[in-house]
Design an enzyme around this catalytic site. Structure first.
Site, PDB file in Angstrom:
ATOM      1  N   HIS A 233       1.342   5.045   4.378  1.00 50.03           N
ATOM      2  CA  HIS A 233       0.210   5.556   3.416  1.00 50.03           C
ATOM      3  C   HIS A 233       0.773   7.071   3.242  1.00 50.03           C
ATOM      4  CE1 HIS A 233      -2.903   2.605   4.327  1.00 50.03           C
ATOM      5  NE2 HIS A 233      -1.930   1.847   3.870  1.00 50.03           N
TER       6      HIS A 233
ATOM      7  N   SER B  54       0.953  -1.128  -0.120  1.00 50.68           N
ATOM      8  CA  SER B  54      -0.120   0.024  -0.115  1.00 50.68           C
ATOM      9  C   SER B  54       0.888   1.248   0.056  1.00 50.68           C
ATOM     10  CB  SER B  54      -0.906  -0.087   1.163  1.00 50.68           C
ATOM     11  OG  SER B  54      -0.128  -0.165   2.505  1.00 50.68           O
TER      12      SER B  54
END
Length: 349
Positions: free
Chosen positions: A319, A268
């Protein structure tokens, strides 16, 4: 051949056919406030004449024509009607904006870095569908009329992640934190103290359960495909892995500073880097790239970040770090295609 359909379509969009020293290819022009849009159409029967020299001479004539008329800034699109797009591509490799009209398959073939030109792609596809007897983009023999170009590097990344996940499930469990740590997961003691820097790379290919894998690969399949087409294969890989590494480093630095031990796995961070770079490219290209808009990209990123911050067990620092890394790397690596930017003729020689 599409001469009649193309004539009608371009006239409706304000283009005029130009007369050069050669009867073919057909050349159409439309003068705008800042630059002139030019379309060079090569019908299929010209294939025997295709060569780099012929193509270069035609482009020079087109530029000289507009230079003499005082038009110094051009956007040029070449439309090449052919039954062999891959074979014909070599002739036009030095030019930025080239669409191949595949008369055998009834599709438009665009290679990496190509994007829409003055809204022509959809009506051209419709015209080709009608010529092939498939109005509205109908499907024949299980194959759609629309061309889908799979991005090879992104496809390999997705497949590799899936294969590694399956191997981990066969020889252990992706829900077992210790097993993941033994096989390349990321944590700051192992990297900062144990100097196991390879973990900054390997953690991107590990996932904690099928849901984690599925969500990441589904997103990567779509946005990674778009970014690779815009940036090219090598730059895409550099951005993907660099974003993942920087995301992992940001996560470790933060957790180390607050004394929290965290084992990090997943693609991610790299995927947020892809999203950040793609959002930048959409903005640079006046708010649209292919079927993506700036609003869609901003909404996607906002919802993804919101989902992470409102969920348990999500490394939000990775992230955010990946997202920022993707934007910065996009600024360094992405170069807008000349055919979309209206550079002067002198710059395009």
């Amino acid at each position: 051949m599409l001469e009649q359909e193309l004539d009608v379509l371009l006239q409706k969009k304000g283009y005029q056919r130009l007369r050069l020293n050669v009867p073919e290819p057909r050349v159409y022009g439309k003068t705008g406030e800042e630059r002139c849009r030019v379309i060079i159409y090569y019908p299929e029967h010209m294939q025997e004449q295709f060569s780099a020299g012929v193509q270069g001479n035609i482009v020079r004539q087109v530029r000289q024509y507009f230079y003499d008329a005082g038009q110094l800034r051009l956007d040029i699109l070449s439309l090449v009607e052919t039954g062999n797009p891959s074979g014909t591509r070599a002739v036009f490799g030095a030019y930025d904006n080239v669409w191949f009209l595949d008369v055998k398959e009834g599709r438009i073939v665009l290679y990496e870095g190509q994007e829409d030109f003055d809204g022509l792609r959809a009506p051209l596809e419709d015209a080709m569908d009608m010529r092939m007897g498939h109005p509205g983009g109908a499907v024949q023999g299980g194959t759609g009329r629309r061309h889908i170009a799979i991005s090879p590097c992104n496809t390999v990344l997705v497949v590799t992640n899936i294969v590694i996940f399956l191997l981990c499930e066969i020889f252990g469990s992706t829900q077992d934190t210790l097993f993941l740590l033994e096989h390349g997961a990321l944590s700051y003691p192992e990297v900062f103290q144990g100097h196991e820097y390879y973990r900054l790379f390997t953690y991107m290919f590990l996932h904690g359960g099928i849901d984690h894998l599925f969500n990441n690969m589904l997103i990567l399949w779509f946005i990674g495909d778009n970014l690779e087409k815009q940036m090219g294969h090598m730059k895409y890989l550099i951005l993907y892995f660099a974003s993942g590494i920087l995301a992992g480093f940001a996560s470790m630095s933060y957790n180390s500073s607050i004394g929290r031990y965290v084992v990090c796995v997943g693609a991610s961070g790299a995927i947020f880097g892809v999203a950040g770079a793609l959002a930048l490219i959409v903005l640079v290209n006046r708010g649209r790239v292919e079927n993506l808009t700036a609003r869609q990209m901003v909404l996607f990123i906002a919802l993804s970040l919101y989902g992470g911050f409102t969920s348990q067990g999500v490394d939000n620092i990775a992230h955010v770090g990946g997202l920022l890394a993707g934007v910065l790397l996009g600024l360094m690596l992405y170069r807008r295609k000349k055919g979309a930017g209206g550079e002067s003729m002198a710059e395009k020689r």
